[in-house]
Design an enzyme around this catalytic site. Structure first.
Site, mmCIF file in Angstrom:
data_model
loop_
_atom_site.group_PDB
_atom_site.id
_atom_site.type_symbol
_atom_site.label_atom_id
_atom_site.label_comp_id
_atom_site.label_asym_id
_atom_site.label_seq_id
_atom_site.Cartn_x
_atom_site.Cartn_y
_atom_site.Cartn_z
ATOM 1 N N ASP A 32 66.735 -4.803 -16.113
ATOM 2 C CA ASP A 32 68.075 -5.295 -16.412
ATOM 3 C C ASP A 32 69.107 -4.182 -16.337
ATOM 4 O O ASP A 32 69.234 -3.376 -17.267
ATOM 5 C CB ASP A 32 68.047 -5.914 -17.823
ATOM 6 C CG ASP A 32 69.405 -6.418 -18.266
ATOM 7 O OD1 ASP A 32 69.595 -6.643 -19.482
ATOM 8 O OD2 ASP A 32 70.295 -6.585 -17.398
ATOM 9 N N ASP A 217 74.683 -6.569 -12.401
ATOM 10 C CA ASP A 217 73.756 -6.870 -13.484
ATOM 11 C C ASP A 217 72.539 -7.645 -13.000
ATOM 12 O O ASP A 217 72.584 -8.872 -12.840
ATOM 13 C CB ASP A 217 74.499 -7.679 -14.569
ATOM 14 C CG ASP A 217 73.640 -7.963 -15.770
ATOM 15 O OD1 ASP A 217 74.142 -8.621 -16.713
ATOM 16 O OD2 ASP A 217 72.452 -7.566 -15.777
HETATM 17 O O1 LIG Z 1 72.754 -12.237 -21.269
HETATM 18 C C1 LIG Z 1 72.730 -11.961 -20.099
HETATM 19 C C2 LIG Z 1 71.583 -11.238 -19.467
HETATM 20 N N1 LIG Z 1 70.486 -11.098 -20.391
HETATM 21 C C3 LIG Z 1 69.613 -10.019 -19.917
HETATM 22 C C4 LIG Z 1 68.463 -9.808 -20.865
HETATM 23 C C5 LIG Z 1 67.685 -11.092 -21.039
HETATM 24 C C6 LIG Z 1 68.587 -12.211 -21.504
HETATM 25 C C7 LIG Z 1 69.765 -12.381 -20.559
HETATM 26 N N2 LIG Z 1 73.700 -12.270 -19.234
HETATM 27 C C8 LIG Z 1 74.824 -12.976 -19.598
HETATM 28 C C9 LIG Z 1 75.958 -12.290 -19.918
HETATM 29 C C10 LIG Z 1 77.113 -12.989 -20.243
HETATM 30 C C11 LIG Z 1 77.093 -14.363 -20.267
HETATM 31 C C12 LIG Z 1 75.946 -15.048 -19.941
HETATM 32 C C13 LIG Z 1 74.774 -14.361 -19.601
HETATM 33 O O2 LIG Z 1 76.172 -16.372 -20.012
HETATM 34 C C14 LIG Z 1 77.537 -16.549 -20.336
HETATM 35 O O3 LIG Z 1 78.068 -15.253 -20.568
#
Ligand SMILES: O=C(CN1CCCCC1)Nc1ccc2c(c1)OCO2
Length: 328
Positions: A32, A217
């Protein structure tokens, strides 16, 4: 030294899971670039929160507890985990950190319990946002980078088949043409960069705006752009609409999806329309869009939907960090 590891897509390319050897165990972790903690399911967790995942054995000979160190993390999608900290040897495809902080979970949220393909995360953002207290720990990349042939790592993410991450070298067979590099702003701890104009479909330039600051990301499945760009895109998708129940733009699964070209560092990168059909919604033969609005997040995310269209180089060879993209 260098490392090369397969990046295996979960269903719907929701995340990419890579085998990592920790001590004598192999765990499968979600790499990640949007976070900076290496954390793993562990024997310290209640069994109610484990559903087949491999647990890091904190009692193994090579695991040294870092007494008094704890961690707690929450992600943009509302998921989270917490626990304590060990040091152990971590090997990613041959690149080895002899004493890497391994954050052993004592508790994880339901999203991780139900993600049966992932035994934890390997953060590849900047160590400034590591969540260990009282002293933040270095990411795997920061721990090993001075021993790598070159201080960089790359991501080649694929759909429906393994891609790869490399550490210490660029695999020239993974891309066509030249690499376009652009400066990284890591002031928020992310691989931040500036994106320019966009064009929907292969036609002439029909973009009026620019995208602006964004992060690369690998841990985020979709692409989240400013509203203007997203509305411009879906205006070209017959039958598309914003579904508040689904929480985003949906369209008939049979819809023809235009490509999206984004200018970065003066080069146009084409994301094929097929990348924007993320998954069936489960109702009425509609599909959920791989492109969604960034409202509510606060910044623009170039997640896996974009990264599958390029070869990405996360580069610290120049002193200041930079990110490179090449067509593939
Ligand atoms: O949370 C994450 C990525 N994250 C990485 C580690 C595992 C669980 C998911 N991305 C993310 C970041 C912002 C957001 C979203 C998703 O959905 C709406 O806003």
């Amino acid at each position: 030294q260098t490392g090369t590891v397969a990046a295996n897509p979960e269903q719907y390319d929701q995340a990419y899971i890579c085998p990592v050897t920790i001590g004598s165990q192999t765990l499968h972790l979600d790499f990640d670039t949007g976070s900076s903690d290496l954390w793993v399911f562990s024997n310290l967790m209640p069994s109610s929160e484990v559903d087949g995942q491999t647990e890091f054995n904190t009692n193994s000979a090579g695991a040294t507890k870092k007494d008094g160190y704890t961690w707690s993390i929450s992600y943009g999608d509302g998921s989270g985990a917490s626990g304590v900290v060990y040091a152990d040897t971590v090997n990613v495809g041959g690149a080895t950190a002899t004493s890497q902080a391994v954050e052993a979970a004592t508790s994880v949220s339901s999203e991780f319990t139900s993600d049966t393909g992932s035994d934890g995360l390997l953060g590849l953002a900047f160590s400034s946002i590591n969540q260990v207290k009282p002293t933040p720990q270095t990411t795997f990349f920061d721990t090993v980078k001075s021993s790598l042939e070159a201080e960089l790592f790359t991501a080649d993410l694929q759909s429906n088949g393994p891609g790869s991450y490399t550490f210490g070298y660029i695999d020239s067979s993974k891309y066509t043409g030249s690499i376009t590099y652009t400066a990284v702003d890591n002031s928020q701890g992310f691989w931040g960069f500036t994106a320019g104009g966009y064009t929907v479909g292969g036609g002439g330039s029909n973009s009026t705006g620019t995208i602006g600051s964004a992060i690369a990301d690998t841990g985020t499945s979709l692409m989240y752009l400013p509203t203007a760009a997203v509305q411009s895109y879906y205006s070209q998708v017959s039958g598309s609409s914003y579904s508040s129940s689904q929480g985003g733009y949906i369209f008939p699964c049979s819809a023809s999806l235009p490509s999206l070209t984004v200018s970065i560092g003066g080069h146009g990168f084409v994301v094929p329309g097929s990348n924007f059909n993320y998954s069936p919604t489960g109702s009425g033969n509609t599909c959920f869009g791989g492109l969604q609005e960034n409202t509510g997040i606060g910044f623009t995310i170039f997640g896996d939907v974009f990264l599958r269209a390029v070869y990405a180089i996360f580069d610290e060879t120049q002193g200041s960090p930079r990110i490179g993209f090449a067509a593939q």
